[in-house]
Design an enzyme around this catalytic site. Structure first.
Site, PDB file in Angstrom:
ATOM      1  N   LYS A  84       0.900  -1.221   0.086  1.00  0.00           N
ATOM      2  CA  LYS A  84       0.092  -0.100   0.143  1.00  0.00           C
ATOM      3  C   LYS A  84       0.881   1.403   0.152  1.00  0.00           C
ATOM      4  O   LYS A  84       1.877   1.332   0.551  1.00  0.00           O
ATOM      5  CB  LYS A  84      -0.798   0.033   1.006  1.00  0.00           C
ATOM      6  N   SER A 162      -9.550   1.436   3.038  1.00  0.00           N
ATOM      7  CA  SER A 162      -8.685   2.251   2.281  1.00  0.00           C
ATOM      8  C   SER A 162      -7.582   1.397   1.532  1.00  0.00           C
ATOM      9  O   SER A 162      -6.974   1.756   0.708  1.00  0.00           O
ATOM     10  CB  SER A 162      -8.092   3.213   3.195  1.00  0.00           C
ATOM     11  N   SER A 186      -9.797  -1.486   7.103  1.00  0.00           N
ATOM     12  CA  SER A 186      -9.092  -1.060   6.044  1.00  0.00           C
ATOM     13  C   SER A 186      -8.688  -2.229   5.131  1.00  0.00           C
ATOM     14  O   SER A 186      -8.106  -2.050   4.144  1.00  0.00           O
ATOM     15  CB  SER A 186      -8.264   0.079   5.950  1.00  0.00           C
TER      16      SER A 186
END
Lengths: 475, 67
Positions: A84, A162, A186
């Site tokens: 990420k 996310s 997330s």
């Protein structure tokens, strides 16, 4: 270059490493093939933030030399992965998913990247995310500098947030595994929407050094992969104490599910209403089938109910207060004022007005939440619930619809397990368990702090009995 | 290394003439009022819910948070 078939892209890290050690192909060939695929198909899902192909190829050559000398470093050696874009990579851009930070460069790799490198893993890219991990709040999936995360099962649907790119990239076979992060859902949410396996570790088990801070007391980093087995190996590699992370527990994780008690004696709690009332109608059949599959493995199942607390309000208050403090300078200077979603700016600014007394009140109630969940876990080893109660939403659907009354503890079964588990720092394992309207459905296993091996043991048994985790979206 | 160019009156005037626009660009662009109102309302709802939970007088907050 070997003729890699489509099957290769949907292999687990363990399988790929086995073929590397057997010299079916080289780490260089594997890294090049995955990097090309990530570059080519990543933009199709708005999943790619940055390709690190050239860096990975340099590392791959080193791994090949090691393998030639017979030096093995475990099941992640020579296997490509991506992270990420919330994790720092030395001298390469780290945008945190947000336009104002697009040119940001750090000098050092995040601790988890350094740990994976020691295991011989090959970092081939950085993956898109909701801007600032959604810290200010957001209303639509488009809240990212990379655009809305597109779901590999249906590109008209969101991949979740996310860790949007991390889950989408694994689901689409662009990387064997990825790292994501979770403050309040997330990892769980994108794994559930994309049909991949994800592990949210106990708070403090994995160092956040080099990761964007959103909420110091709630941020966690964890693996998103193709199997529970891979998640176990990845967690072992990235766990461990770190004096540079004040939240670090100093504990390490050794993947040893066989050392935990037999599954037949496991006490599993669930709320029937979650499976046949709270979940949207199309999800109920696959969820009930998953519950039955769990029952076949662990017969000692009984009703569980979360104690009543305003979990979402507590989590939001803490995240908002901490996040708006983390970004105080950027809010003050106006640097945080150009997000893709206006709601982020408004939410961060609003967070600055939270009185200290309200934050302290939330943190005191958090202690009560911890105590109540400790009491609940005196009766259970694992709680099982739907990971999400709806399938992935469409790209233009509002994400901030007001929660219904059943989010309250007693009325809601285990429905608030995402905020409750995050408030208490509990580990969670997300397992794909079927499809509804062509989109993935998943269950979530939650346990006591540091009970990852128990969750993984149950996850391994579930995935041995089912094939949902092996399904792949159409090319 | 070339010499630094001298600042002429004209270049100074040009600088001052663009300054207000540059300053304006640097100002934080406020979020639209509807978003601000929505964020404020969400925050108020959360704070109200949190304030209603009874807490024992001697309970310490979860600092440093440990699970």
């Amino acid at each position: 270059m070997p003729d890699f078939s489509e099957d290769l892209f949907f292999s687990t890290a363990v399988q790929l490493n086995g073929r590397l050690v057997a010299k079916e192909f080289s780490a260089l060939e594997l890294a090049r093939t995955f990097a090309e695929r990530l570059e080519k198909l990543g933009p199709r899902f708005n999943a790619l933030a940055l390709s690190l192909r050239e860096d990975a190829l340099v590392q791959a050559k080193k791994v090949d030399k090691e393998l030639k000398r017979g030096r093995t470093r475990g099941p992640l050696q020579g296997v490509p992965y991506a992270v990420k874009d919330l994790l720092a990579t030395a001298r390469r851009p780290t945008a945190w998913g947000a336009a104002p930070f697009a040119g940001q460069v750090f000098e050092e790799d995040a601790a988890v990247i350094r740990k994976l490198q020691k295991n011989g893993a090959l970092l081939i890219g950085k993956l898109a995310m909701v801007e600032l991990a959604g810290g200010g709040g957001y209303r639509y999936p488009s809240a990212s500098v990379n655009g809305p995360g597109l779901n590999p099962w249906d590109r008209a649907r969101w991949s979740g947030g996310s860790s949007s790119g991390s889950a989408a990239a694994v689901a689409a076979g662009l990387v064997p595994y990825a790292l994501g992060s979770e403050t309040n859902g997330s990892i769980v949410t994108p794994c559930a929407f994309c049909g991949v396996t994800g592990l949210r570790p106990t708070y403090g088990l994995v160092s956040r050094s080099g990761a964007m801070a959103l909420a110091w007391t709630m941020d966690k980093i964890g693996p998103i992969a193709r199997s529970a087995e891979d998640c176990g190996h990845i967690l072992q590699a990235i766990s461990g104490g770190d004096s540079t992370d004040p939240g670090s527990s100093g504990k390490s994780f050794r993947f040893a599910p066989d050392l935990t008690p037999p599954l037949a004696g496991l006490r599993v709690g669930y709320a029937q209403a979650d499976f046949d009332v709270h979940a949207d109608a199309p999800l109920r059949a696959p969820l009930q089938a998953a519950l039955e599959a769990i029952r076949q493995i662990t017969p000692q199942m009984s009703a569980a109910e979360l104690p009543e607390f305003p979990y979402s309000a507590l989590a939001s208050t803490i995240i908002s207060a901490e996040g708006s403090t983390v970004f105080a300078d950027q809010i003050q200077s106006g640097r945080a004022d150009q997000p893709a979603a206006r709601r982020q700016t408004a939410g961060l600014r609003a967070g600055r007005t939270i009185p200290a007394s309200a934050y302290l009140q939330a943190m005191r109630i958090r202690r009560l939440v911890q105590q109540s969940l400790t009491t609940l876990f005196s009766n259970f080893d694992v709680l099982v619930s739907p990971a999400r109660f709806s399938i992935a939403p469409g790209l233009t659907e509002a994400l901030d619809r007001p929660a219904g009354p059943s989010t309250k503890g007693t009325a809601g079964g285990l429905r608030a397990l995402v905020p409750a588990g995050n408030l208490a720092g509990l580990p969670a394992l997300v397992l794909p368990c079927g499809f509804a309207n062509g989109l993935p459905v998943s269950i979530s296993l939650v346990g006591r702090p540091y009970s990852e091996n128990t969750l993984l043991k149950l996850g391994l048994a579930f995935q041995a009995a089912t094939t949902w985790h092996t399904r792949r979206p159409q090319a | 290394m070339p010499d630094k160019p001298a600042l002429s009156r004209r270049s100074l005037a040009a600088l001052f003439s663009v300054a207000p626009a540059a300053v304006l660009r640097a100002q934080p662009a406020p979020a639209p009022q509807s978003e601000q109102a929505a964020a404020a309302q969400a925050l108020a709802r959360n704070l109200e819910a949190v304030s209603k939970v009874p807490v024992p007088r001697d309970l310490e907050p979860a600092f440093q948070f440990k699970p």
